[in-house]
Design a protein around this motif. Sequence first.
Motif, PDB file in Angstrom:
ATOM      1  N   SER A 114       3.575   3.770   0.598  1.00  0.00           N
ATOM      2  CA  SER A 114       3.053   4.747  -0.367  1.00  0.00           C
ATOM      3  C   SER A 114       1.665   5.216   0.036  1.00  0.00           C
ATOM      4  CB  SER A 114       3.026   4.123  -1.760  1.00  0.00           C
ATOM      5  OG  SER A 114       2.465   5.016  -2.699  1.00  0.00           O
TER       6      SER A 114
ATOM      7  N   LYS B  73       0.395   5.284   3.099  1.00  0.00           N
ATOM      8  CA  LYS B  73       0.506   6.171   4.268  1.00  0.00           C
ATOM      9  C   LYS B  73       0.939   7.572   3.844  1.00  0.00           C
ATOM     10  CE  LYS B  73       1.449   2.579   7.718  1.00  0.00           C
ATOM     11  NZ  LYS B  73       2.415   2.049   8.708  1.00  0.00           N
ATOM     12  N   GLN B  74       1.897   7.631   2.903  1.00  0.00           N
ATOM     13  CA  GLN B  74       2.364   8.935   2.408  1.00  0.00           C
ATOM     14  C   GLN B  74       1.222   9.678   1.718  1.00  0.00           C
ATOM     15  OE1 GLN B  74       5.322  10.449   2.912  1.00  0.00           O
ATOM     16  NE2 GLN B  74       4.393  12.217   1.913  1.00  0.00           N
ATOM     17  N   LYS B  75       0.450   8.923   0.910  1.00  0.00           N
ATOM     18  CA  LYS B  75      -0.693   9.544   0.233  1.00  0.00           C
ATOM     19  C   LYS B  75      -1.734  10.012   1.242  1.00  0.00           C
ATOM     20  CE  LYS B  75      -0.234   7.084  -4.164  1.00  0.00           C
ATOM     21  NZ  LYS B  75      -0.845   6.126  -5.109  1.00  0.00           N
ATOM     22  N   GLN B  76      -1.935   9.224   2.308  1.00  0.00           N
ATOM     23  CA  GLN B  76      -2.870   9.637   3.348  1.00  0.00           C
ATOM     24  C   GLN B  76      -2.402  10.914   4.031  1.00  0.00           C
ATOM     25  OE1 GLN B  76      -3.086   6.132   5.800  1.00  0.00           O
ATOM     26  NE2 GLN B  76      -4.824   5.275   4.679  1.00  0.00           N
ATOM     27  N   ARG B  77      -1.083  11.010   4.285  1.00  0.00           N
ATOM     28  CA  ARG B  77      -0.538  12.245   4.866  1.00  0.00           C
ATOM     29  C   ARG B  77      -0.720  13.413   3.902  1.00  0.00           C
ATOM     30  NH1 ARG B  77       3.518   8.639   6.886  1.00  0.00           N
ATOM     31  NH2 ARG B  77       4.852   9.063   5.084  1.00  0.00           N
ATOM     32  N   ASP B  78      -0.446  13.148   2.599  1.00  0.00           N
ATOM     33  CA  ASP B  78      -0.632  14.202   1.605  1.00  0.00           C
ATOM     34  C   ASP B  78      -2.085  14.644   1.552  1.00  0.00           C
ATOM     35  OD1 ASP B  78       2.046  13.990   1.029  1.00  0.00           O
ATOM     36  OD2 ASP B  78       1.769  12.711  -0.728  1.00  0.00           O
ATOM     37  N   ILE B  79      -2.995  13.652   1.590  1.00  0.00           N
ATOM     38  CA  ILE B  79      -4.422  13.980   1.555  1.00  0.00           C
ATOM     39  C   ILE B  79      -4.816  14.784   2.790  1.00  0.00           C
ATOM     40  CG2 ILE B  79      -6.744  12.977   1.692  1.00  0.00           C
ATOM     41  CD1 ILE B  79      -5.705  10.678  -0.054  1.00  0.00           C
ATOM     42  N   SER B  80      -4.277  14.398   3.949  1.00  0.00           N
ATOM     43  CA  SER B  80      -4.570  15.130   5.186  1.00  0.00           C
ATOM     44  C   SER B  80      -4.088  16.567   5.076  1.00  0.00           C
ATOM     45  CB  SER B  80      -3.914  14.434   6.381  1.00  0.00           C
ATOM     46  OG  SER B  80      -4.414  13.128   6.548  1.00  0.00           O
ATOM     47  N   GLU B  81      -2.887  16.753   4.510  1.00  0.00           N
ATOM     48  CA  GLU B  81      -2.358  18.106   4.338  1.00  0.00           C
ATOM     49  C   GLU B  81      -3.236  18.907   3.377  1.00  0.00           C
ATOM     50  OE1 GLU B  81       1.645  17.711   3.079  1.00  0.00           O
ATOM     51  OE2 GLU B  81       2.395  16.992   5.017  1.00  0.00           O
ATOM     52  N   VAL B  82      -3.651  18.247   2.282  1.00  0.00           N
ATOM     53  CA  VAL B  82      -4.509  18.938   1.308  1.00  0.00           C
ATOM     54  C   VAL B  82      -5.846  19.311   1.946  1.00  0.00           C
ATOM     55  CG1 VAL B  82      -5.794  18.661  -0.849  1.00  0.00           C
ATOM     56  CG2 VAL B  82      -3.446  17.856  -0.705  1.00  0.00           C
TER      57      VAL B  82
ATOM     58  N   ASP C 171      -5.293  22.135   4.251  1.00  0.00           N
ATOM     59  CA  ASP C 171      -5.112  23.357   3.473  1.00  0.00           C
ATOM     60  C   ASP C 171      -6.450  23.862   2.951  1.00  0.00           C
ATOM     61  OD1 ASP C 171      -3.348  25.323   2.169  1.00  0.00           O
ATOM     62  OD2 ASP C 171      -3.997  24.372   0.313  1.00  0.00           O
TER      63      ASP C 171
END
Length: 237
Positions: free
Chosen positions: A80, A82-91, A94
Motif C-alpha cells: 500500500s 509503495k502504491q501511495k508513493q507511486r500515486d504521490i509521484s504521479e501527483v 502532474d
Amino acid sequence: MTSITDLSSSVRFTSAMENSHNNLLKQYGEILDTSTELCQSHRQFVKSALDTCLKKCKDDEMLFETIQAFKKDVEQKTVSLKQKQRDISEVVSDIQQKEMQKDEIIQKIEKLKREQAKRKDLIVSQNKANKDRLKNLQKARIVFQDHLGMEIRTILGKTKLVKGEKLQFVFRNINPSNQDSAYIVTIGIKEDGAYQIVSSDPEIECLPALERRLQETNNLPAFLANVRKEFISQARC
C-alpha cells in the motif's frame, strides 16, 4: 574365648543378627519410602515440566501466528505504501507539469501584454500620424481647392495593389489653352501609415522621387505643390 556351643552365646548371636536384620529392613524401608517420595516428586516435576512445555509450545504457536499475521500486515502495508508513493509521484509530476504550463501561460500572457502595449503605442502613433495627415489634407484642401481650384475625390481601389480607400487630387487651371483640363494624382496610405502614390494622369517621370520625398518629410502640401509644378511643366512643353 567363648565357645560357640555356649547356649547363651548362641542366643546373643541370634539376637544380634535379628537386630542387624531389623536395622537393615528398617533402612531398606526408609530407602523405599525415600525412593517412593523421589519417584512421586519426579513424576510431579515431570508433569509440571510437561505442562510448562505444552503451555510454552501453545504460547510459541500463538506468538508465531501473531508474527505471521504481523508480517502479512506489514507486507500489505508495504504494498500500500509503495502504491501511495507511486500515486504521490504521479501527483507531484502532474503538479510540476501544471507549474510548467502555468509558467508558460504567464510568459505568453506577458508576451501578449507587451505585444498589446506595442500595438497600443502603434495605434496611438498611427492615430497621431493620421491626425497630422488630416491636418495636412485640410491645409492642402485650403491651399489647393480654395485658391487653385483643386478637387479632392474619394475612391475605392478594386485591385490587390490599390485595395482600400484612396484620394484623388484633380488639378485644373494647369493648361492655359484649356483651364478645365484635369490633371490627376491618386494617393493611398500603406498599413504602416506611409503615403503610397498609386498613379498620376498624365504620368510624371519624377513621381517616384517625389513619393520618396513625401515619405521622408510627411509634408503633403509640399508634395502636391511639386506635383502641380510638374503638371504645369508638362502642359507648357
